[in-house]
Design an enzyme around this catalytic site. Structure first.
Site, short mmCIF file in Angstrom:
data_model
loop_
_atom_site.label_atom_id
_atom_site.label_comp_id
_atom_site.label_asym_id
_atom_site.label_seq_id
_atom_site.Cartn_x
_atom_site.Cartn_y
_atom_site.Cartn_z
N LYS A 54 2.94 11.52 13.57
CA LYS A 54 2.05 10.48 13.65
C LYS A 54 3.43 8.73 14.01
CE LYS A 54 2.12 8.20 9.33
NZ LYS A 54 2.25 6.63 9.02
N ASN A 55 4.79 8.77 13.52
CA ASN A 55 6.27 8.85 13.26
C ASN A 55 6.04 8.49 15.00
OD1 ASN A 55 4.73 7.45 11.11
ND2 ASN A 55 6.84 8.11 9.99
N ARG A 93 -4.82 8.68 6.72
CA ARG A 93 -3.88 7.58 8.08
C ARG A 93 -2.51 8.51 8.66
NH1 ARG A 93 -0.91 3.76 4.67
NH2 ARG A 93 0.51 4.00 6.90
N ILE A 153 11.06 -7.26 6.43
CA ILE A 153 12.08 -6.89 8.66
C ILE A 153 13.16 -7.69 8.59
CG2 ILE A 153 9.26 -5.92 8.56
CD1 ILE A 153 8.77 -9.07 10.04
N ASP A 161 9.09 10.62 2.37
CA ASP A 161 7.93 11.19 2.51
C ASP A 161 7.58 12.84 1.96
OD1 ASP A 161 7.84 8.47 4.17
OD2 ASP A 161 6.92 9.33 5.54
N CYS A 183 3.56 -3.40 0.55
CA CYS A 183 2.29 -2.59 0.28
C CYS A 183 2.56 -1.19 -1.25
CB CYS A 183 2.45 -1.24 1.72
SG CYS A 183 3.61 -0.17 2.44
N ARG A 217 9.34 -3.83 1.64
CA ARG A 217 10.08 -2.95 3.11
C ARG A 217 10.27 -4.57 4.05
NH1 ARG A 217 5.32 1.64 4.40
NH2 ARG A 217 7.04 2.08 6.11
#
Ligand code: UD1
Length: 425
Positions: free
Chosen positions: A23-24, A399, A124, A307, A117, A122
């Protein structure tokens, strides 16, 4: 209608599980197709919610998208919008990657500032600082980042922290900038390396991706590519732990790359598992009791991936003694602990450290996923526990895990998708 997973635990799992594309790696690759107008073909793209959400944004911008099985064809020759809508961006943190992709192809783009989240704040700031150094002007208006530029120029950027998506954003912006860009202290994750390979195929002169210094010579015009997404190391790590739950389990993981998982594999061996190669890219993971306690400290690649810490935490509830997990990346990544404790685990959390005392018997109960990996951890706890576990908010799990229920059923798990959320019960 909301869904839940209902799991009857303690079943022996045997058979093969195919690992999907990452996914990433797929998410930045989808954004990178914007850099070269034309027809791109991405193979081995996982059919997960985050990818579908990213594709909705691409269609909004004017891309034509055909997604069949795991092959994704994206035609970016008719891009005519440069604004990412809040309704879509708010569903996916990785929408921040549109900053780096759009800034190079237009003079003004608008991307909603991602909020915090459930796993943490998080910020930026590193993305913004780097893009400003490359010559763009960024202002925040009504929650949206307006990115303007009158020509990007190569420069030297030192990241204060090796952020994955900041590195990827800067690589994409630098790919179309005039002259040479050097990014120091950048992320070394395999997904960053993959993006570098994709940019190289598109015609960018790039070296050092996969190390802590990337050098990019931008090019005005890039060409579309065909490329296969690398295997998902987090999905593979999740199924490795699942295979190590019971001594009788024999799950063969197919088509993944062990090199991407060296640190978690060493940890798994230390806790009590054996690895056997059963084909060119296939491995079998077997529990080797007694399970031993350990210490896990999350860190950027090649350190232990954040993760996978919730996934390993479930296994450590079965290890003898006290295990300690220190989470260094996201301040709020222990929310799953309270649900595991309701199932009988003994875990204390203080700030960024979780102390797990084992072994403890887990007993099925209703639990709620708080984020993607926390959700996967609760599914694993359900497979391990006595009786029935019901996992709510499973949309979060979908997701990032393609066909998790089908894959687990195929190897013998008793897991069903049932309609209805907490509010319906
Ligand atoms: C990516 C992954 C995510 C994974 C994470 C860490 C994608 C789409 N997502 O997220 O699944 O959990 O890497 O491996 O690839 N930071 C700042 N300022 C910034 C950017 C980051 O302070 O501008 C901090 C973050 O708060 C965090 C750390 O850097 O503490 C690492 O985060 P980062 O590598 O940026 O994670 P993501 O790229 O968001």
């Amino acid at each position: 209608m909301a869904k839940k997973y209902v799991i009857q635990g303690q079943k022996i799992l045997k058979g093969e599980i195919e690992i999907n594309g990452a996914k990433n790696a797929a998410l930045p690759a989808i954004c990178a197709t914007l850099l070269a107008p034309g027809e791109h073909k991405l193979k081995r793209v996982p059919r997960v919610r985050d990818v579908f959400c990213m594709l909705k944004i691409m269609k909004h911008l004017g891309a034509e998208v055909i997604f069949e099985n795991s092959t994704l064809k994206i035609d970016t020759s008719k891009i005519n919008k440069y604004t990412v809508p809040y309704e879509l961006a708010s569903q996916i943190r990785a929408s921040v990657l549109f900053l780096g992709a759009l800034v190079g192809i237009t003079k003004e783009a608008e991307v909603p500032q991602p909020g915090g989240c459930s796993i943490g704040k998080r910020p930026i700031d590193l993305h913004i600082k780097g893009l400003e150094l490359l010559g763009s002007e960024i202002t925040l208006v009504h929650g949206n980042l307006i990115v303007k530029n009158s020509g990007l120029r190569g420069c030297e950027i030192v990241l204060d922290f090796p952020s994955v998506t900041a590195t990827e954003n800067l690589m994409m912006a630098a790919a179309l900038a005039e002259g040479e860009t050097i990014i120091r202290n950048c992320a070394k994750e395999p997904e960053v390396f993959f993006l570098g390979e994709m940019l190289k195929k598109m015609g960018v002169k790039i070296k050092g991706h996969g190390t802590d210094t990337i050098v990019i010579k931008g090019k005005k015009k890039l060409h579309p590519v065909e490329i296969e997404v690398i295997p998902d190391r987090i999905e593979a790590g999740t199924y490795m732990v699942i295979s190590a739950l019971f001594e009788e389990n024999e799950v063969v993981l197919k088509n993944f790359c062990v090199e991407y998982l060296e640190t978690p594999i060493l940890k798994l061996k230390e806790i009590g598992a054996e690895f056997e190669k059963v084909g060119k890219k296939s491995f079998i993971v077997k529990k080797k009791p007694p399970l031993k306690n350990t210490k896990i400290v999350t860190a950027p690649y090649p350190g232990f991936p954040t993760d996978l810490q919730p996934i390993f935490a479930v296994l450590l509830t079965q290890a003898n003694g006290v295990s300690i997990i220190t989470e260094n990346l996201f301040e709020n990544r222990f929310l799953y602990v309270y649900e595991l404790n309701r199932m009988g685990a003994k875990i204390d959390v203080e700030n960024r450290t979780a102390v797990i005392t084992g072994p403890t018997k887990l007993v099925g109960s209703p639990v709620k996923a708080t984020d993607l990996r926390a959700g996967a951890a609760l599914v694993i706890a359900g497979l391990l526990a006595e009786n029935t576990t019901t996992v709510y908010e499973v949309e979060l799990i979908e997701r990032g895990y393609e066909s998790i229920v089908e894959k687990l059923k195929k190897v013998g798990a008793e897991i069903e998708v049932v309609e209805g959320g907490i509010e319906d019960s």
